[in-house]
Design a protein around this motif. Structure first.
Motif, PDB file in Angstrom:
ATOM      1  N   GLN A 368       0.812  -1.219   0.000  1.00 12.47           N
ATOM      2  CA  GLN A 368       0.000   0.000   0.000  1.00 12.47           C
ATOM      3  C   GLN A 368       0.844   1.268   0.000  1.00 12.47           C
ATOM      4  OE1 GLN A 368      -3.007  -0.067   3.129  1.00 12.47           O
ATOM      5  NE2 GLN A 368      -3.075  -2.300   3.066  1.00 12.47           N
ATOM      6  N   HIS A 369       2.167   1.119   0.101  1.00 11.77           N
ATOM      7  CA  HIS A 369       3.041   2.291   0.206  1.00 11.77           C
ATOM      8  C   HIS A 369       4.062   2.308  -0.929  1.00 11.77           C
ATOM      9  CE1 HIS A 369       1.642   1.520   4.409  1.00 11.77           C
ATOM     10  NE2 HIS A 369       1.456   2.819   4.368  1.00 11.77           N
ATOM     11  N   THR A 370       3.556   2.242  -2.141  1.00  7.30           N
ATOM     12  CA  THR A 370       4.431   2.190  -3.310  1.00  7.30           C
ATOM     13  C   THR A 370       4.672   3.552  -3.939  1.00  7.30           C
ATOM     14  OG1 THR A 370       2.506   1.681  -4.698  1.00  7.30           O
ATOM     15  CG2 THR A 370       3.765  -0.186  -3.838  1.00  7.30           C
ATOM     16  N   ASP A 371       3.968   4.579  -3.477  1.00  9.62           N
ATOM     17  CA  ASP A 371       4.157   5.930  -4.019  1.00  9.62           C
ATOM     18  C   ASP A 371       5.484   6.484  -3.504  1.00  9.62           C
ATOM     19  OD1 ASP A 371       4.130   8.575  -4.767  1.00  9.62           O
ATOM     20  OD2 ASP A 371       2.062   8.940  -4.164  1.00  9.62           O
ATOM     21  N   GLU A 372       6.492   6.546  -4.372  1.00 12.06           N
ATOM     22  CA  GLU A 372       7.831   6.954  -3.957  1.00 12.06           C
ATOM     23  C   GLU A 372       7.880   8.413  -3.516  1.00 12.06           C
ATOM     24  OE1 GLU A 372      10.860   5.273  -3.627  1.00 12.06           O
ATOM     25  OE2 GLU A 372       9.505   3.556  -3.696  1.00 12.06           O
ATOM     26  N   SER A 373       7.002   9.254  -4.034  1.00 11.87           N
ATOM     27  CA  SER A 373       6.998  10.665  -3.627  1.00 11.87           C
ATOM     28  C   SER A 373       6.504  10.824  -2.199  1.00 11.87           C
ATOM     29  CB  SER A 373       6.118  11.487  -4.572  1.00 11.87           C
ATOM     30  OG  SER A 373       4.755  11.080  -4.485  1.00 11.87           O
ATOM     31  N   GLN A 374       5.697   9.901  -1.749  1.00 14.45           N
ATOM     32  CA  GLN A 374       5.132   9.973  -0.407  1.00 14.45           C
ATOM     33  C   GLN A 374       5.862   9.063   0.566  1.00 14.45           C
ATOM     34  OE1 GLN A 374       0.943   8.713   0.039  1.00 14.45           O
ATOM     35  NE2 GLN A 374       0.530  10.767   0.769  1.00 14.45           N
ATOM     36  N   TRP A 375       6.262   7.892   0.098  1.00 12.29           N
ATOM     37  CA  TRP A 375       6.919   6.895   0.946  1.00 12.29           C
ATOM     38  C   TRP A 375       8.189   6.406   0.264  1.00 12.29           C
ATOM     39  CZ3 TRP A 375       4.511   7.221   5.353  1.00 12.29           C
ATOM     40  CH2 TRP A 375       3.141   7.468   5.381  1.00 12.29           C
ATOM     41  N   PRO A 376       9.216   7.249   0.161  1.00  8.33           N
ATOM     42  CA  PRO A 376      10.419   6.843  -0.582  1.00  8.33           C
ATOM     43  C   PRO A 376      11.060   5.587  -0.010  1.00  8.33           C
ATOM     44  CG  PRO A 376      10.826   8.823   0.749  1.00  8.33           C
ATOM     45  CD  PRO A 376       9.350   8.590   0.757  1.00  8.33           C
ATOM     46  N   GLY A 377      11.179   4.571  -0.865  1.00  8.22           N
ATOM     47  CA  GLY A 377      11.881   3.354  -0.492  1.00  8.22           C
ATOM     48  C   GLY A 377      11.129   2.407   0.417  1.00  8.22           C
ATOM     49  N   LEU A 378       9.935   2.785   0.897  1.00  6.89           N
ATOM     50  CA  LEU A 378       9.265   1.944   1.896  1.00  6.89           C
ATOM     51  C   LEU A 378       8.846   0.599   1.317  1.00  6.89           C
ATOM     52  CD1 LEU A 378       8.329   1.635   4.749  1.00  6.89           C
ATOM     53  CD2 LEU A 378       6.213   2.835   4.181  1.00  6.89           C
ATOM     54  N   SER A 379       8.421   0.599   0.061  1.00  4.65           N
ATOM     55  CA  SER A 379       7.989  -0.663  -0.545  1.00  4.65           C
ATOM     56  C   SER A 379       9.148  -1.636  -0.693  1.00  4.65           C
ATOM     57  CB  SER A 379       7.349  -0.412  -1.913  1.00  4.65           C
ATOM     58  OG  SER A 379       8.291   0.157  -2.815  1.00  4.65           O
TER      59      SER A 379
END
Length: 531
Positions: A368-379
């Motif tokens: 659910q956290h693949t948006d790099e602008s919002q969650w950089p590197g989390l995925s």
């Protein structure tokens, strides 16, 4: 971005309103207690306040950019300096603990092995070169830290050690911290370990011994105490708690409801358990109503319609005695007071282990956290690291513990899994190093360091200031022969308070640190374009 973290990042909402929304527990109905739907409503109300507040600030400031990262232009330098002094609880002894958001100190290198005979020299550089916004304009926020070490071997034999570099932050922060390690100027293969939650439960907003809220760590002393006896590090290097516990899982899928008539169509599952023999964990449910005396439970969720951001992964996890039966009922809305027909789903029962469930749900959360602008590197976070963090919270603080925290007594796994990503901890970068006999080896760690700060609009007078700390010895078993520090690219900042002996005019000049001192502090203010 989830709402609670959104509140923290935006920083414009009154803190009392945030606490009220996220710690709200409704009045108890006898004999029923319903929490989640009202929590959801309070959060929505708080979000409305956020948007109204932001609309005002947008009109006044001409945009949000820079809010919380630039001091008010009307503040005179001496006033800002006074505010910096006020934000240091121990004056010249070095502290930024009074900032509303405390980022933790820069910690020293250590090694897994003790009594190696090695000596160490440390040189720490603070790089304040500005970053940029999406439009390319400069943004002065945080510092790029380069922590250099020279490990010397005065013995007649080669010495091989595992160097361990501690970084304060959360698993969710890793993509922003982006640590890099080199050994003798060559990129090193690094193994990442995560220590447990570094704080406690029950802050100033909790009363009567409540443990609803996360609390701390609030100061460098908290981190020093955490690392003092080495047990925190040893636990970080171990495998997580065993979750090979038999469970029965009820999966809900193939949802259907008359959404054209009922925008908030809800489905509930009801059953009664012996609370001394059965524990229920949930994932994907919005509400829980329960009767503690009889063991009656009702879990409910908004029926997914493919439009709203409603998870289609909904599970009840049963530990201990299985359910003797259950009923399903549709309702017009989340209050579960107006039964309707036409609501259905498929329920599949399976027997598995809690470990398998944790792995599945951790993978689902990361997806659910693949948006790099919002969650950089989390995925890209290593799944085993996340699983261990979740298992630690489950075993130590949830319903699986002998002393569960109030925060997790509803058994909502999505809340616990988010906390596993977001709570403050110490992360360890492990790299093998060999120091030849009579020679030395260089080790360099570079990472982005978030500052301690006050939320914009908090009224403290310290908004726009950024605080940093460095500890000289906490948690390290190395024999340091010297430590130095320097700043570079400081044209865009004003140093308001520091005890490091640094000067912006001495760009790149290293000054010595007193190894008998535990902590040094630095408070800066980004300069405005007119300065």
């Amino acid at each position: 971005m989830k709402a609670q973290r959104l509140f923290q990042v935006l920083g414009l909402l009154d803190e009392d309103l945030i606490d009220e929304a996220w710690t709200y527990v409704p009045e108890k109905k006898v004999p029923l207690l319903r929490r989640s739907p009202w929590l959801r409503g309070a959060a929505v109300a708080a979000c409305c306040v956020v948007m109204c507040t932001f609309g005002f600030f947008y009109l006044v400031t001409g945009g949000f950019r820079g809010m919380g990262s630039a001091a008010p232009e009307t503040a005179a330098p001496e006033t800002a300096a006074d505010s910096a002094d006020a934000g240091n609880s121990s004056g010249g002894s070095g502290s930024t603990a009074d900032f509303l958001s405390y980022a933790g100190p820069v910690l020293p290198l250590t090694t897994l092995e003790s009594g190696t005979g090695l000596t160490a020299q440390r040189s720490l550089t603070w790089d304040f070169a500005p970053g940029s916004y999406d439009d390319g304009s400069p943004r002065q926020w945080g510092a790029l830290v380069t922590d250099d070490y020279t490990l010397a071997n005065p013995t007649g034999s080669d010495i091989s050690v595992t160097a361990l570099y501690p970084v304060t932050g959360s698993l969710a922060d890793l993509g922003t911290i982006t640590p890099e390690v080199t050994v003798n100027s060559s990129a090193a293969e690094v193994t990442l370990y995560a220590g447990g939650y570094a704080g406690t439960f029950g802050d100033a907003n909790d009363t009567g011994g409540s443990t609803w809220n996360l609390a701390g760590p609030y100061s460098w002393e908290d981190y020093a105490a955490l690392l003092e006896d080495g047990s925190f590090l040893q636990d970080a290097l171990k495998s997580g708690p065993a979750m090979e516990i038999p469970v029965t899982v009820y999966r809900f899928s193939d949802f259907s409801a008359p959404h054209e008539t009922y925008d908030a169509a809800t489905q509930a599952v009801e059953f009664t358990i012996d609370t001394s023999a059965t524990t229920i964990l949930s994932y994907g449910f919005n509400g829980l109503t329960s009767d503690a005396e009889t063991g009656w439970r009702r879990y409910d969720y908004f029926v997914p319609d493919g439009i709203r951001n409603e998870s289609e992964q909904k599970m009840l996890i049963v530990l201990g005695e299985d359910l003797s039966g259950y009923t399903l009922q549709g309702y017009a809305n989340g209050a579960c007071e107006d039964p309707i027909s036409g609501v259905s789903c498929t329920v599949i029962r399976e027997e598995t282990t809690l470990s398998a469930v944790v792995t599945e749900l951790c993978r689902a959360e990361l997806s659910q956290h693949t948006d790099e602008s919002q969650w950089p590197g989390l995925s890209q976070l290593p799944l085993p690291l996340y699983e261990k963090a979740a298992a630690e919270l489950l075993s130590e603080y949830s319903l699986l513990s002998d002393t569960p925290m109030d925060r997790y007594t509803d058994g909502r796994l999505e809340d616990l899994l988010w906390d596993a990503l977001a709570v403050d901890r110490v992360l360890y970068l492990a790299v093998p190093v060999t120091i030849p006999a009579g020679d030395s080896t260089s080790l360099s760690i570079t990472f982005w360091k978030e500052p301690s700060y006050d939320f914009g609009g908090s009224g403290t007078g310290r908004e726009g200031l950024q605080g940093f700390e460095v500890l000289t010895a906490a948690g390290s078993g190395l024999n340091f022969t010297g430590q130095t520090t320097a700043i570079v690219h400081a044209d865009g900042v004003e140093i308001l308070k520091q005890d490091l002996g640094l000067s912006p005019e001495d760009d790149g000049t290293f000054v010595p640190l007193d190894l008998t001192r535990d902590v040094y502090a630095l408070v800066i203010r980004p300069r405005t374009r007119s300065e």
